[in-house]
Design a protein around this motif. Structure first.
Motif, PDB file in Angstrom:
ATOM      1  N   LYS A  41      37.498  77.668  26.161  1.00 40.30           N
ATOM      2  CA  LYS A  41      37.615  76.299  25.635  1.00 40.30           C
ATOM      3  C   LYS A  41      37.168  76.245  24.178  1.00 40.30           C
ATOM      4  O   LYS A  41      37.800  75.580  23.360  1.00 40.30           O
ATOM      5  CB  LYS A  41      36.782  75.332  26.477  1.00 40.30           C
ATOM      6  CG  LYS A  41      37.407  75.014  27.794  1.00 40.30           C
ATOM      7  CD  LYS A  41      36.535  74.056  28.594  1.00 40.30           C
ATOM      8  CE  LYS A  41      37.137  73.830  29.968  1.00 40.30           C
ATOM      9  NZ  LYS A  41      36.289  72.963  30.797  1.00 40.30           N
ATOM     10  N   ILE A  42      36.079  76.926  23.865  1.00 44.31           N
ATOM     11  CA  ILE A  42      35.613  76.960  22.472  1.00 44.31           C
ATOM     12  C   ILE A  42      36.656  77.641  21.595  1.00 44.31           C
ATOM     13  O   ILE A  42      37.036  77.136  20.535  1.00 44.31           O
ATOM     14  CB  ILE A  42      34.252  77.683  22.361  1.00 44.31           C
ATOM     15  CG1 ILE A  42      33.165  76.856  23.045  1.00 44.31           C
ATOM     16  CG2 ILE A  42      33.904  77.965  20.901  1.00 44.31           C
ATOM     17  CD1 ILE A  42      31.860  77.607  23.230  1.00 44.31           C
ATOM     18  N   SER A  45      39.665  75.474  20.916  1.00 43.56           N
ATOM     19  CA  SER A  45      39.416  74.164  20.311  1.00 43.56           C
ATOM     20  C   SER A  45      40.170  74.060  18.990  1.00 43.56           C
ATOM     21  O   SER A  45      40.198  75.022  18.215  1.00 43.56           O
ATOM     22  CB  SER A  45      37.924  73.971  20.035  1.00 43.56           C
ATOM     23  OG  SER A  45      37.199  73.947  21.224  1.00 43.56           O
TER      24      SER A  45
END
Length: 107
Positions: A41-42, A45
């Motif tokens: 997810k990071i 982003s």
């Protein structure tokens, strides 16, 4: 000594980073989390740009040990004062710098 370089973080580096990341987030104050999912997810982003030290084509899992090996004497880590990560970093030997402030400028 294996060749090393500092480069942009690529998705294939997630495999070398998920184990140490999981060990941090499996301890207090967070409890168990799925490190791989969080890293993905990071990484995905919008606007994410990461850098990584690559040794022999892979990120090392013991970065502090590697930094000592190549003669780095200090690591500066910036985190917010009011978040749980601050206590975790202090517990792992990162002391406070009281005569300095981290500032950010949005571009």
């Amino acid at each position: 000594m294996t060749p090393e370089e500092i480069g942009f973080f690529r998705e294939d580096f997630l495999d070398g980073c998920d184990a140490p990341y999981a060990s941090v987030f499996a301890s207090e104050p967070w409890g168990t989390r799925t490190a791989r999912e969080r890293l993905v997810k990071i990484y995905r982003s919008p606007g994410f740009e990461g850098s990584v030290c690559v040794v022999g084509g892979r990120p090392p899992t013991r970065l502090e040990d590697r930094l000592r090996e190549v003669g780095v004497g200090s690591v500066f880590l910036f985190t917010g004062l009011g978040i749980p990560a601050k206590d975790l970093y202090e517990k792992n030997g990162y002391g406070g710098v009281t005569d300095m402030a981290a500032k950010v400028k949005v571009l």
